[in-house]
Design a protein around this motif. Structure first.
Motif, mmCIF file in Angstrom:
data_model
loop_
_atom_site.group_PDB
_atom_site.id
_atom_site.type_symbol
_atom_site.label_atom_id
_atom_site.label_comp_id
_atom_site.label_asym_id
_atom_site.label_seq_id
_atom_site.Cartn_x
_atom_site.Cartn_y
_atom_site.Cartn_z
ATOM 1 N N LEU A 54 -15.538 17.360 -20.939
ATOM 2 C CA LEU A 54 -14.408 17.858 -19.965
ATOM 3 C C LEU A 54 -13.829 19.401 -19.904
ATOM 4 O O LEU A 54 -14.167 20.000 -19.083
ATOM 5 C CB LEU A 54 -12.950 17.002 -20.042
ATOM 6 C CG LEU A 54 -11.884 17.426 -19.191
ATOM 7 C CD1 LEU A 54 -12.374 17.287 -17.558
ATOM 8 C CD2 LEU A 54 -10.804 16.400 -19.568
ATOM 9 N N THR A 55 -13.787 19.533 -21.412
ATOM 10 C CA THR A 55 -13.338 21.028 -21.768
ATOM 11 C C THR A 55 -14.449 22.122 -21.533
ATOM 12 O O THR A 55 -14.343 23.027 -20.667
ATOM 13 C CB THR A 55 -12.942 21.298 -23.117
ATOM 14 O OG1 THR A 55 -11.519 20.284 -23.426
ATOM 15 C CG2 THR A 55 -12.493 22.689 -23.442
ATOM 16 N N VAL A 56 -15.825 21.671 -22.158
ATOM 17 C CA VAL A 56 -16.827 22.325 -21.704
ATOM 18 C C VAL A 56 -17.246 22.727 -20.207
ATOM 19 O O VAL A 56 -17.417 23.902 -19.780
ATOM 20 C CB VAL A 56 -18.089 22.064 -22.272
ATOM 21 C CG1 VAL A 56 -19.393 23.018 -22.090
ATOM 22 C CG2 VAL A 56 -17.947 22.093 -24.198
ATOM 23 N N GLY A 57 -17.203 21.391 -19.403
ATOM 24 C CA GLY A 57 -17.431 21.672 -18.047
ATOM 25 C C GLY A 57 -16.329 22.374 -17.449
ATOM 26 O O GLY A 57 -16.735 23.255 -16.271
ATOM 27 N N ARG A 58 -15.135 22.217 -17.820
ATOM 28 C CA ARG A 58 -13.972 22.945 -17.190
ATOM 29 C C ARG A 58 -14.210 24.491 -17.392
ATOM 30 O O ARG A 58 -13.993 25.342 -16.339
ATOM 31 C CB ARG A 58 -12.732 22.510 -17.818
ATOM 32 C CG ARG A 58 -11.431 23.482 -17.502
ATOM 33 C CD ARG A 58 -10.428 23.202 -18.498
ATOM 34 N NE ARG A 58 -9.518 24.150 -18.358
ATOM 35 C CZ ARG A 58 -8.412 24.366 -19.138
ATOM 36 N NH1 ARG A 58 -8.334 23.675 -20.496
ATOM 37 N NH2 ARG A 58 -7.292 25.202 -19.233
ATOM 38 N N TRP A 59 -14.645 25.000 -18.458
ATOM 39 C CA TRP A 59 -14.796 26.351 -18.685
ATOM 40 C C TRP A 59 -15.831 26.964 -17.994
ATOM 41 O O TRP A 59 -15.961 27.846 -17.704
ATOM 42 C CB TRP A 59 -14.890 26.482 -20.257
ATOM 43 C CG TRP A 59 -13.688 26.558 -20.884
ATOM 44 C CD1 TRP A 59 -12.891 25.754 -21.967
ATOM 45 C CD2 TRP A 59 -12.442 27.443 -20.699
ATOM 46 N NE1 TRP A 59 -11.763 26.069 -22.181
ATOM 47 C CE2 TRP A 59 -11.417 27.211 -21.210
ATOM 48 C CE3 TRP A 59 -12.233 28.481 -19.820
ATOM 49 C CZ2 TRP A 59 -10.052 27.629 -21.209
ATOM 50 C CZ3 TRP A 59 -11.062 29.254 -19.545
ATOM 51 C CH2 TRP A 59 -9.759 28.625 -20.807
ATOM 52 N N LEU A 60 -17.054 26.026 -18.052
ATOM 53 C CA LEU A 60 -18.179 26.473 -17.217
ATOM 54 C C LEU A 60 -17.849 26.748 -15.710
ATOM 55 O O LEU A 60 -18.414 27.600 -15.203
ATOM 56 C CB LEU A 60 -19.379 25.408 -17.264
ATOM 57 C CG LEU A 60 -19.969 25.305 -18.717
ATOM 58 C CD1 LEU A 60 -20.936 24.054 -18.795
ATOM 59 C CD2 LEU A 60 -20.761 26.467 -19.101
ATOM 60 N N VAL A 61 -17.248 25.709 -15.163
ATOM 61 C CA VAL A 61 -16.810 25.941 -13.602
ATOM 62 C C VAL A 61 -16.033 27.172 -13.712
ATOM 63 O O VAL A 61 -16.050 28.036 -12.655
ATOM 64 C CB VAL A 61 -16.132 24.770 -13.148
ATOM 65 C CG1 VAL A 61 -15.535 25.085 -12.040
ATOM 66 C CG2 VAL A 61 -17.076 23.480 -13.288
ATOM 67 N N ALA A 62 -15.113 27.487 -14.566
ATOM 68 C CA ALA A 62 -14.096 28.259 -14.345
ATOM 69 C C ALA A 62 -14.783 29.783 -14.401
ATOM 70 O O ALA A 62 -14.431 30.787 -13.908
ATOM 71 C CB ALA A 62 -13.007 28.297 -15.413
ATOM 72 N N GLY A 63 -15.579 29.870 -15.403
ATOM 73 C CA GLY A 63 -16.646 31.254 -15.710
ATOM 74 C C GLY A 63 -17.464 31.263 -14.558
ATOM 75 O O GLY A 63 -17.932 32.426 -14.360
ATOM 76 N N GLY A 64 -18.147 30.298 -14.176
ATOM 77 C CA GLY A 64 -19.051 30.326 -12.857
ATOM 78 C C GLY A 64 -20.336 31.020 -13.554
ATOM 79 O O GLY A 64 -20.649 30.804 -14.618
ATOM 80 N N ALA A 65 -21.134 31.638 -12.532
ATOM 81 C CA ALA A 65 -22.359 32.046 -13.089
ATOM 82 C C ALA A 65 -22.178 33.278 -13.925
ATOM 83 O O ALA A 65 -23.192 33.529 -14.328
ATOM 84 C CB ALA A 65 -23.032 32.368 -11.832
ATOM 85 N N GLY A 66 -21.098 33.936 -13.985
ATOM 86 C CA GLY A 66 -20.925 35.079 -14.723
ATOM 87 C C GLY A 66 -21.217 34.790 -16.304
ATOM 88 O O GLY A 66 -21.568 35.692 -17.126
ATOM 89 N N VAL A 67 -20.690 33.483 -16.709
ATOM 90 C CA VAL A 67 -21.007 33.126 -18.158
ATOM 91 C C VAL A 67 -22.265 33.033 -18.533
ATOM 92 O O VAL A 67 -22.436 32.847 -19.688
ATOM 93 C CB VAL A 67 -20.033 31.872 -18.606
ATOM 94 C CG1 VAL A 67 -18.523 32.442 -18.161
ATOM 95 C CG2 VAL A 67 -20.513 30.761 -17.767
ATOM 96 N N TRP A 68 -23.122 32.785 -17.708
ATOM 97 C CA TRP A 68 -24.684 32.361 -18.110
ATOM 98 C C TRP A 68 -25.304 33.819 -18.155
ATOM 99 O O TRP A 68 -26.247 34.150 -17.208
ATOM 100 C CB TRP A 68 -25.221 31.535 -16.977
ATOM 101 C CG TRP A 68 -24.761 30.268 -17.103
ATOM 102 C CD1 TRP A 68 -23.592 29.668 -16.282
ATOM 103 C CD2 TRP A 68 -25.117 29.146 -18.182
ATOM 104 N NE1 TRP A 68 -23.721 28.430 -16.786
ATOM 105 C CE2 TRP A 68 -24.298 28.043 -17.873
ATOM 106 C CE3 TRP A 68 -26.198 29.145 -19.142
ATOM 107 C CZ2 TRP A 68 -24.256 26.676 -18.330
ATOM 108 C CZ3 TRP A 68 -26.207 27.920 -19.769
ATOM 109 C CH2 TRP A 68 -25.290 26.696 -19.422
ATOM 110 N N ASN A 69 -24.870 34.546 -19.248
ATOM 111 C CA ASN A 69 -25.980 35.988 -19.288
ATOM 112 C C ASN A 69 -27.069 35.355 -20.155
ATOM 113 O O ASN A 69 -27.066 35.318 -21.354
ATOM 114 C CB ASN A 69 -25.185 36.809 -20.423
ATOM 115 C CG ASN A 69 -25.575 38.150 -20.393
ATOM 116 O OD1 ASN A 69 -26.672 38.372 -20.364
ATOM 117 N ND2 ASN A 69 -24.678 39.068 -20.808
#
Length: 527
Positions: free
Chosen positions: A304-319
């Motif tokens: 839940l936490t990892v999914g929440r932060w992935l959604v919050a960060g959006g595509a920008g966190v996937w460097n």
């Protein structure tokens, strides 16, 4: 016997040269096993050497001080609270999933093993980002229990599957209630599984770093790393490491004492049937709450936490450039460390199976002891050796691979032993009788037949390296950034969204091994 008759027995050496050729592989393998075992004793030798160099007066001043007392209380509090709670939870879950008619028992059994795929520091990251004020001993106990209970659940569940139900039937026929049958008959037979798993949990508690840094709970390992970062290889860090080693050895001795010398084996295969599952009746719904709550805390919160932060960060966190570099470096170190570890474990594994005796058992014990030591102690030992004796090797790939080999040697050894034991020694003798050299005979028979065990060892060691943090931070060459290091760097900067992709990738890389362990445990029990 005529001279010509010797031609029909080429496996029997008739000359000194042939006899030497036959002894050659054993001699060289024994030498290699001794060298690896001496290498495995390096961390213990380092602690003793540092104590001697420091002097008793300085050692006493560094060890017998209030700060060490605080760390000892914190560390022992964790062990004293976490191990019994973890054991109770694991035994309860194992009984529900293996011996009761709990709905979806197989599903809950799989979920009880799955938390092994989540690194402990990812558990802590998940909880601290949901509850930022979660600190101290209570947080340490809660997160440690949900992160480490599968280490006890897995062997206990496997033991329950293998138990002969005839013993329980006999006890029940004498008028014992199901609860008394469990306490008097079943629970004593789980003793080895519980103690073995509890030992693993205790050693992990002593070695863990990232989990307790997140929740700001000081233990010996966190203090050693902090001391190392501030004074670099100072005597204070080394003496704290010495106290930590003593704690590990005390745990090993305590487990051996509690295990005792009772026999748990029986002659014959027992009844060829499984135990009748106990009906839960009205207790079904309350009993379902235990695996449901456990799975929610151990798996639901991290995902839940990892999914929440992935959604919050959006595509920008996937460097992808940075992530792919971290993934590549992780895979290279994991593969290199795994291959090295398995390679140096082969001589000891072969010697312990083919030439059992007091000396091989002693050498093998040296290899297992090093696996019980925290990574921070092994890293400190290699830092000292490289800085004082071989400075060019400091913070090189060779040093970090050597640390991985020391840390994960028992994993490779256990896998190889089982595989070599299943390779008949007669095949080596037959290959030698066909004219092959001893080493070629060994390579073409036993080594090839033990390939599945070697592959399992490579997987176990490689995934252990993937999630390793402390030794990698202390020893890795400049510019190295593994998945664990990248995750840690982002988390320390409170950039939890940027850390989420690394956490997800580490979990996904660990899931196959977790599933393999689960399937293998059921296969060994014939289920």
């Amino acid at each position: 016997m005529t001279p010509s008759s010797a031609e029909y027995h080429p496996s029997r050496p008739s000359t000194p040269a042939a006899a030497w050729s036959r002894l050659l592989p054993t001699s060289w393998i024994a030498v290699a096993a001794v060298l690896v075992s001496l290498f495995a004793l390096l961390p213990l030798g380092f602690i003793i050497w540092v104590a001697i160099q420091t002097g008793w007066t300085s050692v006493a001043q560094l060890v017998f001080r209030p700060r060490v007392g605080e760390l000892l209380v914190n560390t022992l509090s964790l062990v004293i609270l976490v191990v019994p709670i973890t054991a109770l939870l694991s035994v309860a879950l194992a009984w529900l999933t293996e011996r009761s008619d709990l709905p979806g028992a197989r599903f809950w059994s799989g979920l009880s093993v799955a938390p092994l795929a989540v690194p402990a520091f990812v558990h802590s990251y998940a909880w601290i980002t949901l509850f930022p004020s979660m600190h101290g001993l209570f947080a340490g106990v809660l997160i440690s229990v949900i992160a480490y209970f599968p280490f006890i659940y897995l062997p206990v569940a496997a033991t329950l599957r293998r138990l002969d139900p005839a013993l329980e039937d006999a006890a029940a026929s004498l008028g014992n209630t199901p609860w008394r049958v469990f306490l008097r008959v079943v629970l004593p037979q789980l003793k080895l599984a519980v103690l073995g798993g509890a030992l693993l949990v205790g050693l992990h508690l002593l070695a863990e770093y990232g989990l307790y840094v997140f929740i700001r709970f000081d233990t010996f390992t966190t203090a050693i790393v902090d001391q190392f970062q501030s004074t670099f290889n100072g005597p204070a860090a080394n003496m704290l490491a010495g106290v930590l080693v003593v704690c590990c050895l005390v745990l090993l001795a305590l487990e051996a004492m509690l295990r005792g010398g009772e026999r748990y084996a029986r002659v014959g295969s027992g009844a060829a049937r499984t135990a009748v599952r106990t009906s839960l009746g009205r207790a079904t719904v309350p009993c379902l709450a235990l695996p449901l709550i456990t799975a929610s805390l151990a798996l639901g919160v991290p995902f839940l936490t990892v999914g929440r932060w992935l959604v919050a960060g959006g595509a920008g966190v996937w460097n992808l450039d940075v992530i792919s570099l971290a993934l590549w470096q992780t895979l290279v170190l994991a593969l290199g460390g795994a291959l090295l570890t398995v390679a140096i474990a082969i001589p000891m594994a072969w010697l312990s199976i083919r030439r059992p005796g007091p000396l091989p058992r002693l050498l093998e014990g040296c290899n297992y002891i090093v696996g019980s030591l925290p990574g921070v102690v092994i890293a400190l030992a290699l830092v000292t050796v490289t800085v004082r004796v071989a400075m060019p090797l400091y913070q090189t790939v060779a040093t970090i691979l050597a640390a991985y080999a020391l840390m994960f040697l028992p994993r490779a050894l256990v896998s190889l032993r089982a595989s070599i034991a299943q390779a008949p020694v007669e095949l080596e003798q037959a290959a030698g009788s066909l004219g092959r050299s001893p080493l070629r005979a060994l390579w073409s028979t036993t080594v090839r037949l033990s390939a599945p065990g070697a592959a399992a060892g490579i997987a176990l060691v490689g995934l252990g390296i993937t999630n390793e943090l402390t030794a990698t931070q202390m020893l890795a060459p400049n510019g190295t950034r593994t998945l664990a290091m990248a995750f840690w760097a982002m988390s320390n900067e409170l950039d939890y969204a940027a850390a989420a992709p690394y956490a997800l990738i580490m979990v996904l890389m660990s899931l196959p091994l977790t599933w393999l362990l689960y399937v293998q445990s059921r296969r060994m029990a014939g289920r």
